[in-house]
Design an enzyme around this catalytic site. Structure first.
Site, mmCIF file in Angstrom:
data_model
loop_
_atom_site.group_PDB
_atom_site.id
_atom_site.type_symbol
_atom_site.label_atom_id
_atom_site.label_comp_id
_atom_site.label_asym_id
_atom_site.label_seq_id
_atom_site.Cartn_x
_atom_site.Cartn_y
_atom_site.Cartn_z
ATOM 1 N N TYR A 38 -6.900 -8.786 11.544
ATOM 2 C CA TYR A 38 -5.596 -8.586 12.182
ATOM 3 C C TYR A 38 -5.677 -9.133 13.601
ATOM 4 O O TYR A 38 -6.522 -8.700 14.394
ATOM 5 C CB TYR A 38 -5.240 -7.092 12.225
ATOM 6 C CG TYR A 38 -4.938 -6.533 10.845
ATOM 7 C CD1 TYR A 38 -3.699 -6.753 10.246
ATOM 8 C CD2 TYR A 38 -5.893 -5.816 10.127
ATOM 9 C CE1 TYR A 38 -3.411 -6.259 8.978
ATOM 10 C CE2 TYR A 38 -5.616 -5.312 8.860
ATOM 11 C CZ TYR A 38 -4.371 -5.539 8.298
ATOM 12 O OH TYR A 38 -4.088 -5.059 7.048
ATOM 13 N N GLU A 70 -6.502 -8.995 3.433
ATOM 14 C CA GLU A 70 -5.631 -8.407 4.465
ATOM 15 C C GLU A 70 -5.718 -9.311 5.692
ATOM 16 O O GLU A 70 -6.798 -9.453 6.280
ATOM 17 C CB GLU A 70 -6.072 -6.995 4.860
ATOM 18 C CG GLU A 70 -5.754 -5.939 3.834
ATOM 19 C CD GLU A 70 -6.044 -4.523 4.330
ATOM 20 O OE1 GLU A 70 -5.857 -4.248 5.544
ATOM 21 O OE2 GLU A 70 -6.466 -3.711 3.499
ATOM 22 N N GLU A 95 0.853 -1.187 0.000
ATOM 23 C CA GLU A 95 0.000 0.000 0.000
ATOM 24 C C GLU A 95 0.893 1.243 0.000
ATOM 25 O O GLU A 95 2.005 1.216 0.534
ATOM 26 C CB GLU A 95 -0.890 -0.016 1.269
ATOM 27 C CG GLU A 95 -1.727 1.234 1.438
ATOM 28 C CD GLU A 95 -2.789 1.111 2.539
ATOM 29 O OE1 GLU A 95 -2.841 0.071 3.224
ATOM 30 O OE2 GLU A 95 -3.562 2.069 2.703
ATOM 31 N N ASN A 103 -12.215 -0.556 -0.544
ATOM 32 C CA ASN A 103 -11.516 -1.125 0.610
ATOM 33 C C ASN A 103 -12.239 -0.783 1.903
ATOM 34 O O ASN A 103 -12.551 0.386 2.152
ATOM 35 C CB ASN A 103 -10.092 -0.538 0.697
ATOM 36 C CG ASN A 103 -9.355 -1.007 1.939
ATOM 37 O OD1 ASN A 103 -8.971 -2.174 2.036
ATOM 38 N ND2 ASN A 103 -9.161 -0.111 2.911
ATOM 39 N N GLU A 104 -12.530 -1.796 2.698
ATOM 40 C CA GLU A 104 -13.084 -1.618 4.055
ATOM 41 C C GLU A 104 -14.123 -0.495 4.107
ATOM 42 O O GLU A 104 -14.044 0.410 4.946
ATOM 43 C CB GLU A 104 -11.950 -1.347 5.054
ATOM 44 C CG GLU A 104 -11.016 -2.527 5.193
ATOM 45 C CD GLU A 104 -10.032 -2.410 6.361
ATOM 46 O OE1 GLU A 104 -9.917 -1.331 6.961
ATOM 47 O OE2 GLU A 104 -9.376 -3.421 6.671
HETATM 48 O O1 AHR Z 1 -2.943 -2.719 6.171
HETATM 49 C C1 AHR Z 1 -3.082 -1.549 6.918
HETATM 50 C C2 AHR Z 1 -4.507 -1.006 6.879
HETATM 51 O O2 AHR Z 1 -5.351 -1.886 7.560
HETATM 52 C C3 AHR Z 1 -5.150 -0.896 5.530
HETATM 53 O O3 AHR Z 1 -4.846 0.297 4.893
HETATM 54 C C4 AHR Z 1 -6.614 -0.971 5.835
HETATM 55 O O4 AHR Z 1 -7.350 -1.514 4.782
HETATM 56 C C5 AHR Z 1 -6.671 -1.786 7.110
HETATM 57 O O5 AHR Z 1 -7.452 -1.175 8.068
#
Ligand code: AHR
Length: 507
Positions: free
Chosen positions: A244, A292, A27, A172-173
């Protein structure tokens, strides 16, 4: 010592693992691009300004596909800023990360980098501040051979051949409050549907991923995913999920159980996709794109201190521990276990930003602890994921509930030689696992190697001064007798046991 058992059965069908399970992500964020993959003044920089030392490490990981250019960045990105003569490109304020984007790397440069890295590109379009028209223009710029406005412009800027990007992310998101241009499920689904429809009119062979939930903890989950599937199901191929894993309150046991919550998230969306297909009678199966996933928790506080509007600030520079590598390994095991539905997975990210590869400006590049489980899965995890039954004692984790001390999955590869790779994590911080694995119907003819990543300090990291502190080693002792493999798994360890196998299975 903990006793644990794994059972394989050649009579059960394996699930082909999509090569794109071993994807990455770059990114325009922090030092991923500027000071990461691109550093023109660096001693190893090639004629395009790409660091050759970084490219070598990326090639070692063999990512099959790399998502680009964001991430949150994409939601206010104007892709046209990154095309044409470099000296004419504008500098822009990047609202997502409070940085200055110099646009020295744009889509043509990234396509060239990805080719050098040997990876395909998963291209994301901006559905935050922009929409359908810009998405189709970008697709025409990237993929149309010649003879139209945008394709001829690409050619005039030095890319005679189309880039041929096959996989596209529809934003994205878009469910996240942090996203520039966040939308309600209904508003996003309608925009994604129309954008998908137009992109398929441009090229019906494109593979399109709509945003699913950014996290299962969001209040919009799973309504968001149901809405997107119902509205866009006819036009999309994939639903994208992000996850994450975080260590909170210094609670290592809960952290080690995070992959179980990751798995639960995957299972729920698998069911939603199945239910949607059943409702509509559609034969096409919508796959999952975990575009991700990673561990991310060390740098939250540091990131808030960074001065705004600079190029390539040091953001999200996690220094990964052995413990983090075990969680990454276990998440890879989950992805392989769900190979039937997961078509794409991108470790977020590749260089400097929550990454397996780190660089020093003007200096060296090194492998973080998390480099190794990804490397091993990418090298030995391509094939068919086998039904892997685990019997192990375990513990009750605060949020994830009951988890086994042992997590494992086996993958059968037929080429270049027939082999089974057993990936296993021992989650116990202090005890060894005595593992027996029944290779039912896979007469193993011998152990090729047993690779272990472990360390006496679970918080040990690799850094510029000591890049080899946490590295995999080969151990002896694993053996096969009759059809049973036995091995000792060290406390807190990631293991790959490769077995030469004569398969008894017919295709
Ligand atoms: O990967 C870091 C960030 O995490 C990305 O920009 C976003 O899509 C997610 O929240």
């Amino acid at each position: 010592m903990i006793q644990a058992r794994v059972t394989l059965d050649a009579a059960l069908a394996g699930q082909p693992v999509d090569d794109r399970l071993f994807g990455g992500f770059i990114e325009h964020l922090g030092r991923a691009v500027y000071g990461g993959i691109y550093e023109p003044g660096h001693p190893t920089a090639d004629a395009d300004g790409f660091r050759a030392d970084v490219l070598d490490l990326v090639r070692e990981l063999k990512p099959s596909i790399v998502r680009y250019p964001g991430g949150n960045f994409v939601s206010s990105y104007r892709w046209e800023d990154g095309i044409g003569p470099i000296e004419n490109r504008p500098k822009r304020l990047d609202l997502a990360w409070g940085s200055l984007e110099p646009n020295l790397v744009g889509v043509n440069e990234f396509a060239r980098w990805a080719r050098k890295a040997g990876a395909d590109v998963m291209m994301a379009v901006n559905l935050g501040t922009r929409g359908l028209e810009d998405a189709v223009d970008l697709a025409e710029y990237c993929n149309h051979p010649a003879g139209s406005h945008w394709s001829d412009l690409r050619r005039s800027y030095g890319a005679a051949e189309p880039h041929g990007f096959k996989v596209w992310c529809l934003g994205n998101e878009m469910d996240g409050s942090w996203q520039v241009g966040q939308k309600s499920a209904e508003a996003y689904a309608r925009l994604a549907r129309e954008t998908a429809k137009a992109l398929k009119q441009f090229d019906s062979s494109l593979e399109l991923a709509a945003c699913g939930s950014s996290h299962p903890g969001l209040p919009t989950f799973p309504h968001w995913d149901e809405t997107v599937l119902a509205e866009c199901g006819r036009y999309i191929d994939l639903i994208s999920l992000h996850y994450y894993a975080r260590k909170q309150n210094n609670d290592a046991a809960s952290f080690m159980a995070e992959p179980a919550r990751f798995e639960r998230f995957i299972q729920i969306v698998e069911r939603l996709a199945d239910a949607e297909a059943a409702k509509t009678g559609r034969k096409k199966k919508i796959g999952l794109s975990l575009d991700e996933w990673n561990v991310w928790y060390h740098t939250d506080a540091a990131d808030r201190r960074d001065p705004p509007w600079t190029v390539g600030p040091a953001l999200l520079e996690e220094r990964y521990t052995l413990e983090d590598a075990l969680v990454v390994g276990s998440m890879l095991i989950v992805l392989l276990r769900h190979a039937a539905s997961v078509r794409i997975a991108c470790l977020a990210q590749l260089v400097n930003v929550i990454a397996p590869i780190m660089t020093a400006p003007g200096g060296t590049a090194w492998r973080q602890t998390t480099f190794y489980p990804f490397l091993h899965a990418s090298l030995y995890g391509r094939g068919e994921a086998l039904e892997t039954v685990i019997e192990s004692t375990g513990y009750e984790a605060r949020e994830a509930g009951p988890v086994n001390w042992l997590d494992a999955v086996a993958v059968e590869r037929r080429a270049p030689e027939s082999e089974i790779a057993l990936f296993a994590v021992n989650r116990h911080p202090a005890e060894q696992i005595e593992l027996t694995a029944r290779l039912g119907g896979f007469p193993g003819s011998g152990v090729i190697e047993h690779i272990v990543l472990s360390h006496s300090d679970p918080l040990a990291v690799n850094d510029r001064d000591k890049p080899g502190r946490v590295v995999p080693v080969k151990v002896t002792g694993a053996k096969i007798e009759k059809d049973t493999l036995s091995a000792i798994l060290a406390p807190y360890s990631w293991n790959v046991i490769r077995i030469r196998a004569k398969t008894a299975r017919k295709r």
